[in-house]
Design an enzyme around this catalytic site. Structure first.
Site, PDB file in Angstrom:
ATOM      1  N   CYS A 132     -25.642 -55.024  45.301  1.00  0.00           N
ATOM      2  CA  CYS A 132     -24.208 -55.272  45.113  1.00  0.00           C
ATOM      3  C   CYS A 132     -23.912 -56.187  43.913  1.00  0.00           C
ATOM      4  O   CYS A 132     -23.005 -55.919  43.119  1.00  0.00           O
ATOM      5  CB  CYS A 132     -23.613 -55.856  46.388  1.00  0.00           C
ATOM      6  N   HIS A 245     -18.044 -60.596  46.142  1.00  0.00           N
ATOM      7  CA  HIS A 245     -18.948 -61.495  45.426  1.00  0.00           C
ATOM      8  C   HIS A 245     -18.300 -61.915  44.104  1.00  0.00           C
ATOM      9  O   HIS A 245     -17.640 -61.105  43.442  1.00  0.00           O
ATOM     10  CB  HIS A 245     -20.261 -60.788  45.073  1.00  0.00           C
ATOM     11  N   ASN A 318     -17.923 -56.522  47.546  1.00  0.00           N
ATOM     12  CA  ASN A 318     -19.344 -56.186  47.672  1.00  0.00           C
ATOM     13  C   ASN A 318     -19.602 -55.021  48.610  1.00  0.00           C
ATOM     14  O   ASN A 318     -20.595 -54.310  48.452  1.00  0.00           O
ATOM     15  CB  ASN A 318     -20.131 -57.417  48.154  1.00  0.00           C
TER      16      ASN A 318
END
Ligand code: A2P
Length: 341
Positions: A132, A245, A318
């Protein structure tokens, strides 16, 4: 009108698997039959797809009979064991685990970056979906690399707990609840409390002092960009954020890129949205990135410490662009260019 496809989702009850089912629906992927697969723990559960409740089946060697595309997100062990079984049964596997990513016979694909690599799938029947953190970084790096050749990348990540799976989402929520009611916290998923804390530890530690997550960012970036000369160094950190993220990225380029040039290039890049207006407090944040598919880039500024350097901040969901959406985008290219009916 093109044909339709029988699609299995392995790990359909998990954090990423649920998003895979949602993405197939949202993106109108032409599914004739959806086969949600999980462990025996999920017996009796259903997933909702296009308004219908579909029973989750327990994964076994016969699960892939008649399946044409199998999206896997049930951990590396399951992918190692069942990926080849699915491929032998005739399915093309799009695997979200790290099991096959660095296998030289398996393409590792981000559709905005290296769609041409998908064709290599015929060797093994498997296409790997990258890590990711790597996906969102290379979406931003690729157009800059094409324009000015990136020599070196220094990245620090701020990664959401959902990357660890649903159990970690529950653990953070329970710890926050416990702390706000002055109760003791428990931690099972992480070695330390994650609530109101940061753990510079994602995946296992390796003999070289880096974590496996950090080395994934190094190795996968070079493979996806098709350029082993790009030097990458990473520090990956788990933070008490549920979804999306964030990454602080520093690059050194061969040719000088001004901030204006970089901003223009990124604004036109596929899959990227520039959010960069500090005067109005506008910059990418996990709360804004969650639930959508673009990679948000902001805080673009010159690195004054070297002649050709830039700093920027990259945020993406993510579970979506970092996992499920990227996998479904790969499947879309697969049916458009290789499995057309
Ligand atoms: P289950 O819900 O039945 O345990 P997450 O990443 O959120 O933890 O989700 C992991 C996914 O992988 C879940 O759908 C989980 O199913 C599935 N899974 C884990 N172990 C197995 C297994 N041995 N066989 C099949 N599916 C598995």
């Amino acid at each position: 009108m093109g044909g339709t496809y029988r699609v299995a989702v392995v790990g359909a009850t998990g954090a990423v698997g649920q998003q895979m089912v949602a993405c197939l629906e949202e993106r109108n992927f032409p599914v004739s039959r959806l086969v949600p697969l999980a462990s025996e723990r999920s017996l009796g559960k259903t997933v909702t797809f296009l308004g219908k409740e579909i029973s989750v089946e327990v994964l076994n060697e016969d699960s892939f009979d008649g399946v044409e595309i199998a999206l896997f997100s049930a951990g590396g062990g399951i992918s190692k064991e069942y990926g080849p079984i699915a491929a032998r049964a005739g399915a093309v596997v799009v695997d979200n685990s790290s099991a096959w990513r660095m296998d030289p016979e398996v393409p590792l694909v981000v559709p905005e970056v290296n769609p041409q690599d998908i064709g290599l799938y015929t060797k093994t029947g498997i296409i790997a979906n990258p890590n990711c953190s790597t996906i969102q970084m290379v979406v931003a790096l690729k157009p800059l690399h094409d324009a000015a050749r990136i020599k070196r990348v220094v990245v620090s990540t701020y990664q959401a707990v959902s990357g660890t799976g649903q159990k970690a989402v529950d653990e953070l929520a329970e710890q926050v609840r416990a702390l706000l009611s002055c109760q003791p916290t428990k931690n099972k998923v992480y070695p330390h409390r994650i609530a109101f804390n940061c753990l510079p530890h994602i995946d296992v530690f390796l003999p070289n002092g880096y974590t496996k997550e950090e080395m994934k960012m190094v190795n996968e970036t070079q493979k996806i960009m098709g350029d082993d000369s790009i030097q990458v160094t990473a520090t990956t950190v788990r933070v008490p954020v549920f979804y999306s993220h964030s990454e602080a990225v520093n690059i050194e380029t061969e040719r000088k890129l001004t901030v204006d040039e970089a901003r223009k290039i990124l604004a036109q890049a596929p899959g990227v949205k520039v959010v960069d207006n500090p005067a109005k407090n506008e910059y990418p944040m996990p709360l804004d990135a969650a639930g959508q598919d673009l990679t948000l880039v902001g805080r673009i500024r010159e690195d004054f410490s070297i002649p050709n350097g830039l700093n920027f901040w990259v945020v993406a969901d993510n579970l979506r662009k970092g996992a499920a959406t990227n996998a479904v985008q790969i499947a879309e290219l697969l049916i458009r260019d290789y499995l057309r009916k």
